[in-house]
Scaffold this active site. Structure first.
Site, PDB file in Angstrom:
ATOM      1  N   HIS A 123       0.874  -1.241  -0.007  1.00 45.92           N
ATOM      2  CA  HIS A 123      -0.045  -0.035   0.020  1.00 45.92           C
ATOM      3  C   HIS A 123       0.721   1.210  -0.028  1.00 45.92           C
ATOM      4  O   HIS A 123       0.677   2.281  -0.827  1.00 45.92           O
ATOM      5  CB  HIS A 123      -0.928   0.023   1.309  1.00 45.92           C
ATOM      6  CG  HIS A 123      -1.795  -1.122   1.501  1.00 45.92           C
ATOM      7  ND1 HIS A 123      -1.896  -1.759   2.608  1.00 45.92           N
ATOM      8  CD2 HIS A 123      -2.219  -1.953   0.423  1.00 45.92           C
ATOM      9  CE1 HIS A 123      -2.576  -2.738   2.497  1.00 45.92           C
ATOM     10  NE2 HIS A 123      -3.067  -2.944   1.456  1.00 45.92           N
ATOM     11  N   CYS A 131     -16.637 -14.681  -4.397  1.00 42.09           N
ATOM     12  CA  CYS A 131     -15.301 -14.576  -3.887  1.00 42.09           C
ATOM     13  C   CYS A 131     -15.413 -13.509  -2.973  1.00 42.09           C
ATOM     14  O   CYS A 131     -15.228 -12.191  -3.259  1.00 42.09           O
ATOM     15  CB  CYS A 131     -14.268 -14.705  -4.583  1.00 42.09           C
ATOM     16  SG  CYS A 131     -12.750 -14.359  -3.633  1.00 42.09           S
ATOM     17  N   LYS A 159       0.580 -12.570   5.770  1.00 44.23           N
ATOM     18  CA  LYS A 159       0.861 -12.740   7.135  1.00 44.23           C
ATOM     19  C   LYS A 159       1.427 -13.915   7.370  1.00 44.23           C
ATOM     20  O   LYS A 159       2.472 -14.317   8.177  1.00 44.23           O
ATOM     21  CB  LYS A 159      -0.338 -12.725   8.021  1.00 44.23           C
ATOM     22  CG  LYS A 159      -0.409 -11.678   9.064  1.00 44.23           C
ATOM     23  CD  LYS A 159      -1.923 -11.470   9.839  1.00 44.23           C
ATOM     24  CE  LYS A 159      -1.782 -10.250  10.440  1.00 44.23           C
ATOM     25  NZ  LYS A 159      -3.273  -9.906  10.860  1.00 44.23           N
TER      26      LYS A 159
HETATM   27  N1  MSP Z   1     -10.398  -1.410  -1.719  1.00 43.51           N
HETATM   28  C1  MSP Z   1      -9.954  -1.739  -2.996  1.00 43.51           C
HETATM   29  C2  MSP Z   1      -9.844  -0.730  -3.924  1.00 43.51           C
HETATM   30  C3  MSP Z   1     -11.042   0.082  -4.288  1.00 43.51           C
HETATM   31  S1  MSP Z   1     -10.593   1.518  -5.299  1.00 43.51           S
HETATM   32  C4  MSP Z   1     -12.015   2.237  -5.567  1.00 43.51           C
HETATM   33  C5  MSP Z   1      -8.813  -2.589  -2.777  1.00 43.51           C
HETATM   34  N2  MSP Z   1      -8.089  -2.462  -1.759  1.00 43.51           N
HETATM   35  S2  MSP Z   1      -6.818  -2.828  -1.257  1.00 43.51           S
HETATM   36  O1  MSP Z   1      -6.331  -2.556   0.057  1.00 43.51           O
HETATM   37  O2  MSP Z   1      -6.877  -4.605  -1.495  1.00 43.51           O
HETATM   38  O3  MSP Z   1      -5.744  -2.517  -2.293  1.00 43.51           O
HETATM   39  C6  MSP Z   1      -5.467  -1.242  -2.489  1.00 43.51           C
HETATM   40  C7  MSP Z   1      -4.156  -0.951  -3.322  1.00 43.51           C
HETATM   41  O4  MSP Z   1      -3.322  -1.483  -2.835  1.00 43.51           O
HETATM   42  C8  MSP Z   1      -4.875  -1.447  -4.747  1.00 43.51           C
HETATM   43  O5  MSP Z   1      -4.292  -0.633  -5.854  1.00 43.51           O
HETATM   44  C9  MSP Z   1      -3.566  -2.749  -4.756  1.00 43.51           C
HETATM   45  O6  MSP Z   1      -3.304  -3.056  -5.968  1.00 43.51           O
HETATM   46  C10 MSP Z   1      -2.504  -2.244  -3.855  1.00 43.51           C
HETATM   47  N3  MSP Z   1      -1.658  -3.152  -3.359  1.00 43.51           N
HETATM   48  C11 MSP Z   1      -2.106  -4.220  -2.621  1.00 43.51           C
HETATM   49  N4  MSP Z   1      -1.068  -5.064  -1.998  1.00 43.51           N
HETATM   50  C12 MSP Z   1       0.029  -4.473  -2.871  1.00 43.51           C
HETATM   51  C13 MSP Z   1       1.412  -4.885  -3.224  1.00 43.51           C
HETATM   52  N5  MSP Z   1       1.776  -5.985  -2.687  1.00 43.51           N
HETATM   53  N6  MSP Z   1       2.235  -4.235  -3.881  1.00 43.51           N
HETATM   54  C14 MSP Z   1       1.854  -3.015  -4.333  1.00 43.51           C
HETATM   55  N7  MSP Z   1       0.434  -2.716  -4.534  1.00 43.51           N
HETATM   56  C15 MSP Z   1      -0.348  -3.540  -3.940  1.00 43.51           C
HETATM   57  O7  MSP Z   1      -8.370  -3.416  -3.674  1.00 43.51           O
END
Ligand code: MSP
Length: 517
Positions: A22, A127, A300
């Site tokens: 994130h 899912c 995790k």
């Molecule tokens: N809540 C939805 C997005 C809704 S947008 C209208 C979601 N949330 S998330 O928390 O799972 O992911 C948020 C963002 O973090 C996404 O763009 C996702 O691709 C990104 N990432 C989550 N894990 C990641 C990594 N390991 N590396 C880079 N980005 C990552 O999906």
């Protein structure tokens, strides 16, 4: 040319605390925001948390908390961490805000008014990890979700549907005609493939199965599908629900930063919703890759859920800039990235502590010794270390999201300055009383450092400010603009203020720790 720039990130699920993946996304967006401000744009930068849905509901239940109490806690964690990372968002949106409920209801009513929503009974596999109904192409031979490797839940309900299939041709045309809609273009094909057999989607769930969500207007027994709710955040963020100033100024988004896993929602559902509501579409979906830890997915259970706080503690960092720098330098935008402790230490020590930090330190020390710390007049015997076209190529790199290329070029200036010092040996010039040449060398190096501080500031704002102040500037580096950086030079006669090294070397005995584990 428009000077407004509306930038968004995905909103993060409020079902767990932020991790380095994130952080990668929000840092990349922050680099874009800081660069666009430097380039003279009026930026509106939106981020936030996605707080509804079954996952959040279940996690809160297992912790014995109400969903609201739980998401309040998680949203605070995200806000605090983004503050720590020096993220310069203009608004942090939460999907549990009353204004967002209004925007989602407004969106629903628009889709309804257009005749794009109808009620139907159906049975399908849902899912929870994806928050999506799975098609055959989303499942493996055992019927498990390809991404989450879990069996979907069988859902049989009467729900509302959105006529997504009615937008198939328009979406295909959008992808075909608009080169800028999906960047990098290599991500386009997967969307084209999904579009081939696109069907209408269910856009509500029975309140009896999902209680934590926004109710369907005039049908409180139904809850609006999380992705319709979540995607609408980009509208709430600029006050679309009451059509006030930010919306009028900033809509549509210029760049929406998202990870590759959520492209289909943004490249299919989102533009279809906007078409149905007759709203202008975003200009660019900017799709990044995933950060892995030592080539393993962040998780995790495998102990690879690294957070920013872990790294701050492990390396006793006083500033988050090494984390910002590492993530932007080592992962080309659109590619997957990989973090390891060893690589982090080596990269930060080499680039920031040694090459950049030492250059500043030793050149200010020499200036102190030979010129009482006052910037001397250059005689013009040695040509400048930065050519005018270098500014242009670094600008283009930032503008086209090639942050690592921009950083390589900036570090190239640092290397050239270090080489000039080594070649010219100012200590010998001083001994031989070649004062003009000595002043020239020192001026060239310090003037290059002035430019480096400004050019690197979108990525490492704290280190840049520190360098800026040691070079004798009293203002905030963020008010510099690109024009000024290019057209002005280090003022002759400026009193420098040498301080502590901008970044102490990360503990050398930690290097190699990965291998010893
Ligand atoms: N809540 C939805 C997005 C809704 S947008 C209208 C979601 N949330 S998330 O928390 O799972 O992911 C948020 C963002 O973090 C996404 O763009 C996702 O691709 C990104 N990432 C989550 N894990 C990641 C990594 N390991 N590396 C880079 N980005 C990552 O999906």
């Amino acid at each position: 040319m428009s000077t407004k720039f509306y930038l968004t990130t995905a909103i993060y699920y409020a079902n767990a605390a932020p991790h380095i993946g994130h952080a990668y996304e929000i840092i990349a967006a922050d680099v874009i925001a800081r660069f666009q401000r430097l380039a003279g744009k009026q930026v509106f930068f939106l981020t936030g948390t996605d707080e509804h849905g079954v996952k959040v509901q279940k996690t809160a239940e297992t912790l014995g908390l109400s969903p609201q109490a739980y998401v309040d806690k998680i949203a605070d964690t995200f806000k605090t961490e983004w503050g720590q990372l020096n993220i310069t968002e203009d608004r942090f949106i939460r999907t549990t805000e009353p204004s967002h409920y209004e925007a989602v209801a407004k969106m629903w009513n628009k889709l309804l008014a257009k005749g794009d929503i109808y009620k139907a009974s159906y049975e399908a596999d849902y899912c929870r990890g994806c928050e999506v109904f799975l098609n055959d192409r989303d499942k493996d031979e055992e019927g498990k979700c390809l991404i989450h490797k879990t069996l979907p839940e069988k859902v049989s309900e009467e729900n509302y549907f959105f006529k997504l299939s009615a937008y198939k041709e328009k979406l295909q045309a959008l992808l075909k005609e608009n080169e800028q809609f999906i960047v990098p273009a290599s991500r386009k094909q997967e969307v084209i493939n999904i579009l081939e057999d696109i069907q209408d989607i269910s856009v509500s769930r029975a309140r009896t199965s999902v209680s934590w969500g926004i109710p369907v207007p005039n049908d409180p027994d139904q809850v609006i599908y999380v992705w319709i709710d979540a995607l609408s955040n980009y509208l709430t963020g600029v006050e679309w629900q009451n059509e006030t100033m930010p919306f009028a100024t900033f809509w549509p988004p210029d760049v929406q930063v998202i990870g590759k896993d959520i492209l289909r929602f943004h490249a299919i559902y989102w533009p279809a919703m906007l078409m149905s509501a007759e709203l202008p579409l975003p200009k660019t979906l900017l799709v990044h890759g995933f950060i892995n830890i030592a080539d393993t997915k962040l998780s995790k259970s495998s102990g690879t859920l690294v957070t920013v706080n872990d790294l701050m503690t492990r390396f006793e960092l006083k500033t988050v800039d090494p984390i910002r720098y590492y993530l932007m330098m080592t992962t080309g935008f659109g590619q997957d990235g990989n973090y390891t402790d060893d690589d982090f230490k080596l990269k930060i020590n080499a680039d920031l502590a040694n090459n950049l930090g030492n250059l500043l330190n030793r050149s200010l020390a020499m200036l102190q010794k030979y010129c009482d710390g006052i910037v001397p007049e250059p005689a013009g015997l040695i040509s400048p270390l930065i050519q005018p076209e270098t500014f242009g190529t670094i600008y283009a790199d930032y503008e086209q999201y090639r942050f690592n290329d921009a950083l390589v070029k900036i570090l190239g200036i640092v290397d050239a300055a270090n080489k000039l010092i080594n070649d010219e040996a100012p200590w010998t010039l001083a001994k031989e009383e070649k004062t003009e040449r000595l002043h020239d060398v020192l001026y060239r190096v310090l003037n290059a450092l002035r430019a480096v501080a400004a050019l690197i500031s979108p990525v490492t704002p704290e280190l840049a400010q520190n360098m800026w102040e040691q070079l004798g500037f009293e203002n905030d580096i963020t008010i510099a603009n690109w024009q000024q950086i290019v057209e002005t030079v280090l003022p002759v006669g400026q009193k420098t203020v040498p301080g502590q090294p901008i970044l102490p070397r990360l503990e050398s005995d930690l290097v190699g720790a990965d291998k010893k584990k």
